[in-house]
Scaffold this motif. Structure first.
Motif, PDB file in Angstrom:
ATOM      1  N   GLY A  36      27.400  27.279   0.502  1.00  0.00           N
ATOM      2  CA  GLY A  36      27.227  27.239   1.771  1.00  0.00           C
ATOM      3  C   GLY A  36      25.727  27.313   1.839  1.00  0.00           C
ATOM      4  N   PRO A  37      25.197  26.773   3.035  1.00  0.00           N
ATOM      5  CA  PRO A  37      23.794  26.977   3.448  1.00  0.00           C
ATOM      6  C   PRO A  37      23.202  28.228   3.328  1.00  0.00           C
ATOM      7  N   PHE A  38      23.920  29.414   3.269  1.00  0.00           N
ATOM      8  CA  PHE A  38      23.231  30.851   3.467  1.00  0.00           C
ATOM      9  C   PHE A  38      23.924  31.467   1.916  1.00  0.00           C
ATOM     10  N   THR A  39      24.401  30.775   0.996  1.00  0.00           N
ATOM     11  CA  THR A  39      24.862  31.552  -0.050  1.00  0.00           C
ATOM     12  C   THR A  39      25.070  30.732  -1.150  1.00  0.00           C
ATOM     13  N   ALA A  40      24.648  31.565  -2.622  1.00  0.00           N
ATOM     14  CA  ALA A  40      24.669  30.718  -3.759  1.00  0.00           C
ATOM     15  C   ALA A  40      25.244  31.726  -4.692  1.00  0.00           C
TER      16      ALA A  40
END
Length: 552
Positions: A545-549
């Motif tokens: 997601g755009p905020f999670t890796a």
């Protein structure tokens, strides 16, 4: 009266459409989740501090409701904030009606057309109704307090003054910083009962002053009812505004914040209000002096705190902006060419979006967060400064939603509002962020080999864990390397870890040793950090997601 009721029904219709097409009861920004988590921890500040003391009113209302579960608290808080937006529109109409009543300065038909266009002139009224927003709730009571204050000044009916004071005292606990609206009342007093003082006006001023003191005492009493110590209210106000002057300046952020508030249509109306004021001045020379006194008193607190082009920050100025806007509207509507250009500017920002292809961000090109598009390395000197990390490659204007601009109080589209509100743009983006958080929690529940870190103490994942039956009995614990908090469900424990402050978050996460067969999930408040991780570690990073890796 019939026209007024029809406008109210019209506003109700607008918000009914927004309810079905736009409103999403999930978290939009971090303050939402912190407010809910405080109540999930049974308002025990030793476990979870409230979002802020100056929002004590909304905490009191949630407590009074008796609701307990994460979902019910969240829906209740979003819903009352959403409905407050509807009452703000109705209150804005009522404020202008009483302000210009029997003045002959603005024709009723002109005001009616203005009321119809108002939600589209200032779309930030809508956007601020889509989050848990105590300022919105407070502003409803302030608006109606101002309305009854004007009624008192026009009719001398004491019950109107007392009702105004009671509404003001109710408003402040929802947002203590709304105390900066006090000069608005003084400005209205001077506007409707101007100097020089006569025996009659002196008596009126004295009565208002004494009742105002009573109102302040009542305000402090209501704040105490909400469960907070009264000491430091002034410090609280300063702390909520002073940080703006200390924050790192970003031209792009300032423009983004202003875009949905100081729209081209609003600025045009403010400009042409000067021409209308000049027209009235020829007939009533004192009008401009009284109006200027009202304007100066209204904005006076912001000479101390500093101006920032945010609807939520400048909300106490909005009633006077309404007066200026309708004056400019009355001037424009009589000039066919100018009025046509005004309508073009109004329609354009709703149906034309400015789309941006940029490196250094997952945002765009429209109102979307796109983790699939190719990204070049970003400027690592300052990840949190938009001007330093974003490189704009191409700008297009399309009949689509505008560029996704992440702001403190929720994202803003760079115009193209129609597609965001009524073509599932907003709803889908908030839903996508919810699914990203759900995927994190799902992995944490299923795979015990996973270690979870986030960049700071945001409450998103904590609330998602509560939604899945997990609870915490402690605040964050310092283990000397970083902070952590345990969430327990039966015999299962999930540890939520926080990256230390005063370090490069990305560098710290990149250098964190990961044991064999272990995985690390990192959630950041800034998508730029996830982008930097993906550029730095390449094949070892999976973006979920755009905020999670996920780092392996």
């Amino acid at each position: 009266m019939r026209s007024s009721n029809l406008i109210n029904i019209y506003y109700f219709g607008v918000f009914a459409l927004l309810f079905f097409f736009t409103l999403n009861f999930n978290y939009v920004e971090g303050d939402d989740a912190t407010t809910v988590l405080y109540h999930l921890c049974e308002r025990n500040s030793n476990i979870q501090k409230p979002y802020a003391a100056y929002n004590s009113g909304i905490d009191f209302i949630i407590k009074l409701s008796g609701i307990k579960t994460e979902e019910s608290i969240r829906i209740f808080a979003v819903l009352i904030s959403y409905l407050s937006g509807l009452f703000i529109l109705i209150g804005c109409k009522s404020f202008l009606e009483i302000f210009f009543e029997n003045s002959g300065k603005i024709q009723p038909k002109t005001r009616t057309i203005f009321y119809i266009l108002l939600p589209f002139i200032v779309p930030d009224i809508i956007l601020h109704s889509l989050i848990i927003n105590s300022a919105n709730i407070s502003f409803v009571f302030i608006l109606y307090s101002l309305i009854y204050f004007i009624k008192f000044l026009k009719s001398s009916k004491n019950y109107c003054l007392f009702l105004s004071v009671i509404l003001f005292a109710i408003a402040i606990p929802f947002r203590w910083t709304m105390l900066v609206s006090i000069p608005v009342y003084l400005g209205l007093l001077i506007y409707f009962k101007p100097l020089p003082l006569t025996k009659e006006t002196l008596s009126l001023y004295l009565k208002v002053f004494l009742i105002a003191l009573l109102g302040l005492v009542l305000t402090l009493y209501f704040i105490s009812i909400t469960g907070y110590d009264l000491q430091g209210i002034g410090d609280t106000i300063l702390s909520t505004t002073g940080y703006l002057s200390e924050a790192e300046f970003s031209v792009l952020s300032v423009l983004a914040t202003a875009s949905a508030f100081l729209t081209p249509a609003l600025l045009i109306l403010l400009f042409f209000s000067l021409f209308k004021m000049n027209e009235i001045h020829k007939r009533e020379p004192k009008f401009n002096y009284n109006l200027i006194a009202l304007i100066l008193l209204t904005i006076s607190p912001f000479f101390l705190f500093g101006f920032f082009p945010s609807y939520k920050f400048l909300i106490t100025i909005f009633p006077i902006l309404l007066v200026l806007m309708v004056l400019g509207f009355d001037y424009l509507i009589k000039k066919k060419i100018l009025f046509s250009l005004f309508l073009v500017s109004l329609v354009s920002v709703w149906f034309l979006g400015i789309q941006i292809d940029a490196n250094g961000t997952f945002c765009g090109p429209g109102f979307e967060l796109n983790t699939k598009k190719t990204q070049n390395l970003i400027n690592n000197n300052d990840l949190q400064n938009v001007d330093g990390r974003v490189k704009i490659n191409k700008v297009n204007v399309k009949f689509e939603s505008g560029f996704y601009m992440p702001m403190l109080e929720g994202p803003r589209p760079l115009y193209g509002y129609f597609y965001v509100f009524f073509n599932t743009g907003w709803f889908n983006q908030i839903e996508a962020l919810k699914k990203e958080r759900q995927e994190i929690v799902s992995v944490l529940i299923k795979d015990k080999r996973v270690i979870f870190f986030q960049d700071r103490r945001t409450a998103y994942i904590s609330c998602a864990l509560y939604q899945n039956g997990y609870k915490t009995a402690t605040d964050f614990v310092d283990n000397k390397s970083y902070f952590y908090r345990d969430f327990v469900k039966g015999n299962d424990t999930i540890k939520l870890n926080i990256v230390p402050n005063n370090c490069s978050k990305v560098e710290w996460i990149s250098n964190l040793p990961i044991e064999k067969n272990k995985k690390l999930i990192y959630r950041s408040s800034y998508s730029s950090e996830i982008l930097q991780l993906s550029n730095t570690k390449k094949n070892k990073v999976k973006i979920i997601g755009p905020f999670t890796a996920i780092l392996q």
